[in-house]
Write an enzyme that holds these catalytic residues in place. Structure first.
Site, short mmCIF file in Angstrom:
data_model
loop_
_atom_site.label_atom_id
_atom_site.label_comp_id
_atom_site.label_asym_id
_atom_site.label_seq_id
_atom_site.Cartn_x
_atom_site.Cartn_y
_atom_site.Cartn_z
N LYS A 186 0.84 -1.20 0.00
CA LYS A 186 0.00 0.00 0.00
C LYS A 186 0.87 1.25 0.00
O LYS A 186 0.68 2.16 -0.79
CB LYS A 186 -0.92 -0.04 1.22
CG LYS A 186 -1.81 1.17 1.36
CD LYS A 186 -2.78 1.00 2.53
CE LYS A 186 -3.49 2.32 2.80
NZ LYS A 186 -4.43 2.24 3.91
N GLU A 190 -4.62 -6.70 14.69
CA GLU A 190 -4.14 -5.37 14.32
C GLU A 190 -5.30 -4.36 14.40
O GLU A 190 -5.09 -3.18 14.67
CB GLU A 190 -3.53 -5.38 12.91
CG GLU A 190 -2.53 -4.26 12.68
CD GLU A 190 -1.79 -4.35 11.35
OE1 GLU A 190 -2.44 -4.18 10.29
OE2 GLU A 190 -0.57 -4.57 11.36
N LYS A 192 9.45 -0.61 14.19
CA LYS A 192 10.02 -0.27 12.88
C LYS A 192 11.09 0.80 13.03
O LYS A 192 12.16 0.73 12.43
CB LYS A 192 8.92 0.27 11.94
CG LYS A 192 7.92 -0.74 11.47
CD LYS A 192 6.98 -0.08 10.46
CE LYS A 192 5.79 -0.96 10.12
NZ LYS A 192 4.79 -0.31 9.29
O1 LIG Z 1 1.14 -2.74 2.26
P1 LIG Z 1 2.23 -2.10 3.05
O2 LIG Z 1 2.17 -0.61 3.03
O3 LIG Z 1 3.57 -2.61 2.57
O4 LIG Z 1 2.05 -2.51 4.55
C1 LIG Z 1 2.10 -3.84 4.96
C2 LIG Z 1 1.55 -4.03 6.34
O5 LIG Z 1 2.28 -3.28 7.28
C3 LIG Z 1 1.41 -2.76 8.26
O6 LIG Z 1 1.35 -1.39 8.09
C4 LIG Z 1 1.90 -3.06 9.65
O7 LIG Z 1 3.24 -2.86 9.78
C5 LIG Z 1 0.08 -3.42 8.01
O8 LIG Z 1 -0.96 -2.69 8.48
C6 LIG Z 1 0.12 -3.59 6.54
O9 LIG Z 1 -0.82 -4.52 6.11
#
Ligand SMILES: O=P(O)(O)OC[C@H]1O[C@](O)(CO)[C@@H](O)[C@@H]1O
Length: 545
Positions: free
Chosen positions: A209, A356, A507
């Site tokens: 995302k 989550e 993170k």
């Molecule tokens: O699709 P992205 O932005 O790589 O995020 C992956 C995952 O990391 C998170 O933000 C948690 O670290 C989740 O909510 C999400 O599904």
């Protein structure tokens, strides 16, 4: 729901606390003896999904109070606000519109005055055209070979849904193609997923995302190197990489042609995104028609959640039962037990969806909650789990409510084994509920010294979700069932089920530690004594053989 009112302030919560005292020692044996019809009555059904919730430690009064709780906490109003596109994800100021991902063309859902439904369908069409080309052999790799392998690189919501759906829907997928999923930043994950693949026949689907996630960006860079090294040209990237993201700029920077990017929007949470562009690998596997059927299943459950009366509303009931055990019985976990090998990643998928979303310690006003929020979700498929952890479910000292999930018709051609599988599901739910007493054991001739060890108390609650067949439609409906159950729970607790701030600290700390591990010169370590020692030991020993 009055904005500042807390879950345990409302009348129904207080009444449930009193009611719990009356019911907590009542055995399911008693409940069934008093009310033999409950096995037919305490059920609800929609779209081929049948929920038997009669083996829960509830009476009609419990149900009445739980439904009153939903009303006092404004579940229906908040549900309607979500479906309308209101920004109910308060901490991020975002709408929560996974339901728009499966809205029919012609529906109208406005975000900041803009109808998002045509955008959704535009992306779906682009995905379908691309999936057709890959499946039909029209999309060729850099060296002119047909794509035979699809590797989804993503993590969390950009991985768990695609992998779970792929495994669940294997009988509907193109078996001439190989699908793999790389999520972990452990290089072994990439190696295992690709070691036997021909790069010329491999398509990488980079799913993120944000397109900033460390694990995914690292694995995508490794994939790029692997491919370019094998095919001898940077130009190969264009034919072997596509992106699923909301971040066009970062996709372009990575070197993926943004014509080969399938977009979605900030109003789709990662863990609610398997039916967005994140589902591209699913669509390549099961085809556009299969994906459309899956969306129809999601939509059917959405409509049910919106329109079914509370006492027959599956997601509402499932969510309220979760609250009942979590907050009144003090149960800390829920076991999800699919009697389907194809559903083996469903518990892992639900872990993210539930934990989550609802693992939160403050309410929507930013105040510490004074009730328990999201339960721990875990599970494995039956019958495997029976030979592993069910001992604790039956005779342990902890109360673990269980969700059994089974299907009336098998899709495997080895159909004669299906009755055995399902006999086990029914038997486990029965044994958990009713157990076996010392008297019954004695009557069966159990040696007296063994009897205490063999007694199973029963009174261990479960839901049985019995669907007709594990089709794309059913899977969509099942996922939506749990999405809306999670929503129901979050609304009762008054928390934001759509943010995930808790994952940020780790993170940030990892970013600080990475250079401390990679630096060739000894870095100054300024952590606590434990972390400093661990880092130093790792530095000293990582190259030792
Ligand atoms: O699709 P992205 O932005 O790589 O995020 C992956 C995952 O990391 C998170 O933000 C948690 O670290 C989740 O909510 C999400 O599904």
């Amino acid at each position: 729901m009055a904005d500042s009112q807390r879950a345990n302030d409302v009348a129904a919560w207080k009444a449930l606390a009193t009611h719990y005292q009356q019911i907590k020692d009542v055995h399911l044996r008693q409940l069934f003896a008093d009310d033999p019809g409950r096995g037919e009555r305490l059920t609800a059904e929609t779209g081929g999904i049948y929920l038997d919730y009669s083996k829960n430690r509830i009476t009609d009064e419990t149900l009445r109070l739980l439904l009153q709780l939903a009303q006092e906490r404004g579940v229906a109003q908040r549900r309607d606000a979500m479906f309308r596109g209101e920004k109910i994800n308060l901490t991020e100021g975002r709408a929560v519109l996974h339901v728009a991902l499966r809205a029919p063309l012609g529906a109208r859902i406005l975000v900041d005055g803009h109808d998002v439904v045509p955008d959704v369908h535009q992306v779906l069409q682009a995905m379908a055209a691309f999936a057709d080309r890959v499946r039909g052999g029209a999309w060729l790799g850099h060296t002119g070979k047909r794509i035979r392998n699809v590797v989804n690189i993503g993590i969390g919501g950009s991985y768990l849904g695609p992998e779970m759906a792929y495994l669940a829907l294997r009988p509907f997928s193109d078996r001439s193609m190989t699908f793999r999923f790389v999520s972990n930043v452990d290089g072994a994950d990439f190696t295992e997923a690709t070691h036997d693949l021909d790069p010329g026949e491999t398509l990488f689907v980079v799913a993120s995302k944000t397109f900033t996630t460390l694990e995914t960006m690292t694995n995508a860079a490794t994939a790029r190197q692997w491919l370019v090294h094998a095919l001898g040209s940077d130009a190969a990237v264009a034919r072997h990489f596509v992106a699923l993201s909301t971040n066009t700029e970062a996709v372009g920077k990575f070197g993926i042609d943004t014509d080969n990017m399938f977009g979605f929007w900030d109003w789709v949470g990662g863990r609610y995104s398997m039916d967005s562009a994140i589902g591209l690998s699913t669509m390549i596997a099961i085809g556009r028609d299969g994906f459309r059927d899956m969306l129809a299943g999601f939509r059917a459950m959405d409509e049910h959640f919106l329109t079914a009366p509370p006492e027959r509303n599956l997601p509402l009931l499932l969510g309220l039962l979760t609250v009942w055990y979590n907050d009144f019985f003090g149960a800390e976990t829920i076991a999800v037990l699919p009697y389907s090998s194809n559903m083996r990643r469903f518990p892992a998928y639900l872990q993210q969806l539930q934990m989550e979303s609802n693992g939160k310690h403050v309410d929507l006003q930013g105040h510490s909650v004074d009730v328990q929020t999201g339960p721990i979700i875990w599970g494995e498929p039956g019958t495997d789990g029976q030979h592993s952890f069910y001992q604790l479910l039956h005779q342990g000292t902890k109360l673990v409510p269980c969700d059994f999930i089974g299907f009336c018709r098998p899709l495997s051609p080895v159909a004669h084994q299906h009755d055995l599988l399902m006999a086990n599901l029914f038997a486990q739910a029965e044994a958990l509920a009713f157990g076996k007493t010392a008297q019954e054991l004695a009557a069966e001739g159990s040696p007296p010294f063994q009897t205490p060890f063999r007694v199973t108390e029963g009174n261990r609650p479960s839901n049985v979700i019995l669907a007709d067949e594990l089709t794309p439609f059913t899977l969509g409906a099942l996922v939506a069932l749990y999405e809306h159950s999670v929503f129901t729970q979050g609304t009762i607790w008054g928390i934001d089920s759509f943010d995930q701030w808790g994952v940020e600290l780790g993170k940030v700390l990892a970013q600080r530690i990475i250079p401390e591990l990679t630096a060739s010169a000894q870095p100054a370590l300024h952590h606590d004594g434990s972390t400093n020692t661990l880092i130093q030991r790792f530095r000293d020993r990582r190259r030792a053989r």
